[in-house]
Design a protein around this motif. Structure first.
Motif, PDB file in Angstrom:
ATOM      1  N   HIS A 150      -4.028  -0.927  -2.481  1.00 28.33           N
ATOM      2  CA  HIS A 150      -4.937  -0.392  -3.198  1.00 28.33           C
ATOM      3  C   HIS A 150      -6.372  -0.441  -2.501  1.00 28.33           C
ATOM      4  CE1 HIS A 150      -3.385   0.080  -6.683  1.00 28.33           C
ATOM      5  NE2 HIS A 150      -3.199  -1.928  -6.641  1.00 28.33           N
ATOM      6  N   ARG A 180      -5.424   2.676  -0.298  1.00 34.53           N
ATOM      7  CA  ARG A 180      -5.525   3.864  -0.888  1.00 34.53           C
ATOM      8  C   ARG A 180      -6.739   3.866  -0.939  1.00 34.53           C
ATOM      9  NH1 ARG A 180      -1.017   6.410  -3.535  1.00 34.53           N
ATOM     10  NH2 ARG A 180      -2.412   6.628  -5.631  1.00 34.53           N
ATOM     11  N   GLU A 181      -7.604   3.655  -1.188  1.00 39.89           N
ATOM     12  CA  GLU A 181      -8.991   4.370  -1.321  1.00 39.89           C
ATOM     13  C   GLU A 181      -9.620   4.454  -0.369  1.00 39.89           C
ATOM     14  OE1 GLU A 181     -12.969   2.533  -3.189  1.00 39.89           O
ATOM     15  OE2 GLU A 181     -11.334   2.361  -4.382  1.00 39.89           O
ATOM     16  N   MET A 220      -5.723   8.960  -3.373  1.00 35.82           N
ATOM     17  CA  MET A 220      -5.681   8.734  -4.302  1.00 35.82           C
ATOM     18  C   MET A 220      -5.598  10.162  -5.444  1.00 35.82           C
ATOM     19  SD  MET A 220      -6.771   5.824  -4.741  1.00 35.82           S
ATOM     20  CE  MET A 220      -7.591   4.644  -6.099  1.00 35.82           C
ATOM     21  N   ASP A 221      -5.680  11.644  -4.579  1.00 37.85           N
ATOM     22  CA  ASP A 221      -5.546  12.196  -5.095  1.00 37.85           C
ATOM     23  C   ASP A 221      -4.129  13.178  -4.223  1.00 37.85           C
ATOM     24  OD1 ASP A 221      -7.559  12.629  -6.661  1.00 37.85           O
ATOM     25  OD2 ASP A 221      -9.265  12.941  -5.092  1.00 37.85           O
ATOM     26  N   GLU A 240       0.730   6.532  -7.561  1.00 41.95           N
ATOM     27  CA  GLU A 240       0.819   4.523  -6.770  1.00 41.95           C
ATOM     28  C   GLU A 240       1.562   4.727  -6.834  1.00 41.95           C
ATOM     29  OE1 GLU A 240      -0.286   1.428  -9.568  1.00 41.95           O
ATOM     30  OE2 GLU A 240      -2.792   2.815  -9.617  1.00 41.95           O
TER      31      GLU A 240
END
Length: 516
Positions: free
Chosen positions: A491, A494-495, A500-501, A505
């Motif tokens: 996570h 991913r950030e 995220m876009d 997930e």
């Protein structure tokens, strides 16, 4: 001419029979008819095409020159997605039916498909003992390429069609994993195209967070475009020792004991009932007793799991020498033991000698032609699951499998799980011995109900700090999923990398509760 008339009459009778029974009924209850007449010949054509293509690439040495160009094309597609406003998630453009996973990826229809045509071996570095490959290189292709050079890779997961990309983004295991770990643990570097279109290389010393986060991420951190995998010297044969064992406690003790011996190149167990198993140990060698050589991969040979069962029925030990490449792909012809449910007479000597050279049908073609009726039937009355649990929980785990599923044979494969960062690692701070328990077939448990039974299994696996392979149906909620897997590094990246876009997930890609 008479032969043509006979064939014509046979085809006419077949068409009339299918018309009478209904195509769906034939595909569900007599699937072997369709598989034998259509899918087996089509699978041969698929194999011929890919073999000719690999030969042409090898002869022309075109793969290394074209790799950079192909990667640039992927980068251009990602940048085009950004220009369009990043309105949809991205995914690979490879059709869902081409993957070995039995899951149907419906997200392909709604996501932006990025075409990735990367299926070549790029470089063999004998000095570093590393092979660099593209993600769609298959295990069958890679071993056929490396073995004549005197090399192999430490972990060669079963089934010829498994790809490097699938084994990294998901996972892979083999009977040598008690020494080398999972497939991801034999990789030394990855190259990815990220959500911003940039090309990044990662290794334990370069972009290390990304390197440890990529395995099990199922393509939700970036697009894999190349991987570097360790190589080891290949030997001609695997000397296999077959040991029948009876009694669950004795089976677990013997299997654990052999799994801890580093002198065993390979360790594997096949359980034929709750208290009957054959434990196999193997050693790589260049020497063999000619009278004990068994070329088990030849098309007319008995399916491997049936061959192993003979030692159990005869209650005797045995030693054989199997050519290395035959050993690496020993379960391929029967797709472990799944083919017996599709072609019930497939191990019959007459069928093997006449048509065994066409076996197995491509899993991808089985998926493509299964239809909604067969898919629902398999989902409710068939399991294909691999659960990874600590070796110390083996006996309890097998008892749970027996009560909830009662599927045999059961595959046992040990592996070392190092305490590396990422989604999958032991609970403590030390490397721990785990075991893959594979259940493939029709459950005989009277109380079996697909969703309820699998949720019960998943709950048990979480309770012993185990993991579920993500190629199979997963019924966990999001909270349960992230209780099983460590999502902290995943996570975070991913950030940081603006995923995220760009990508869904991993839970949303693989869990039934999240898919529509």
């Amino acid at each position: 001419m008479s032969a043509l008339w006979s064939v014509g009459a046979g085809l006419l009778l077949l068409v009339l029979w299918v018309r009478h029974r209904g195509l769906e009924a034939v595909l569900v209850h007599h699937r072997w008819v369709f598989v034998c007449l259509f899918l087996l010949p089509l699978s041969i054509l698929f194999d011929i095409y890919y073999q000719l293509r690999a030969w042409a690439v090898w002869r022309l040495h075109s793969a290394p020159r074209q790799h950079a160009q192909r990667v640039r094309h992927i980068q251009e597609q990602v940048r085009e997605w950004k220009k369009e406003g990043s309105k949809r998630y991205m995914c690979t453009g490879r059709p869902g039916w081409l993957t070995v996973s039995l899951r149907v990826g419906k997200y392909k229809k709604t996501h932006k498909n990025i075409m990735i045509n990367l299926m070549d071996v790029l470089e063999v570095d004998s000095e570093r003992q590393v092979v660099r490959v593209e993600p769609l290189v298959s295990m069958g292709q890679l071993t056929a390429y490396l073995n004549p050079m005197g090399w192999t890779i430490p972990v060669v997961p079963e089934l010829d069609d498994l790809t490097v990309g699938g084994l990294i983004m998901g996972t892979g295991i083999e009977s040598s994993s008690h020494i080398y770990g999972l497939f991801q643990h034999t990789c030394v570097a990855y190259e990815l195209v990220l959500a911003d279109g940039s090309l990044v290389r990662c290794s334990p010393t370069e972009n290390s967070d990304l390197f440890y986060a990529v395995p099990w991420s199922c393509g939700t951190l970036g697009f894999l475009v190349a991987a570097e995998i360790k190589m080891i010297p290949a030997k001609k044969y695997v000397k296999i020792h077959y040991q029948p064992v009876r009694g669950l406690q004795k089976i677990c003790e013997k299997f654990t004991e052999e799994s801890k011996k580093k002198e065993n190149s390979f360790v594997e167990g096949l359980m034929y009932s709750l208290d009957e198993a054959v434990i196999m140990t193997g050693v790589l060698t260049d020497e063999a007793e000619q009278s004990k050589i068994n070329r088990i991969g030849n098309y007319y040979k008995p399916w491997f799991f049936k061959h192993v069962e003979k030692y159990l029925k005869a209650d005797r030990t045995g030693v054989e020498y199997i050519p290395s490449r035959h050993y690496y792909h020993r379960h391929t012809r029967s797709i472990f033991w799944e083919l017996q449910d599709i072609i019930p007479f497939g191990n019959n000597p007459v069928f093997r000698y006449l048509f065994g050279w066409m076996v197995p049908p491509k899993i991808s073609l089985l998926k493509l032609t299964q239809g909604e009726a067969i898919r629902k039937l398999y989902e409710q009355h068939h399991v294909v699951q691999d659960m990874l649990v600590p070796m110390k929980s083996l006996e309890k785990s097998i008892q749970t499998f027996h009560v909830d599923l009662n599927v045999y044979p059961i595959w046992l494969c040990p592996f070392m799980l190092p305490n590396n960062p990422g989604m999958v690692h032991p609970k403590g701070n030390e490397t721990e011995l785990y075991v893959d328990i594979g259940a493939y077939g029709e459950p005989k448990s009277k109380q079996f109900e697909a969703r309820a039974s699998m949720r019960q299994m998943e709950k048990f696996v979480r309770s012993v700090h185990g993991f579920q392979m993500l190629y199979a149906d997963c019924y966990m909620t999001r909270e349960e999923f992230w209780d099983m897997f460590d999502g902290s590094l995943y996570h975070k990246l991913r950030e940081q990398m603006n995923c995220m876009d760009a990508f869904p997930e991993v839970y949303d890609k693989i869990c039934k509760a999240a898919r529509h």
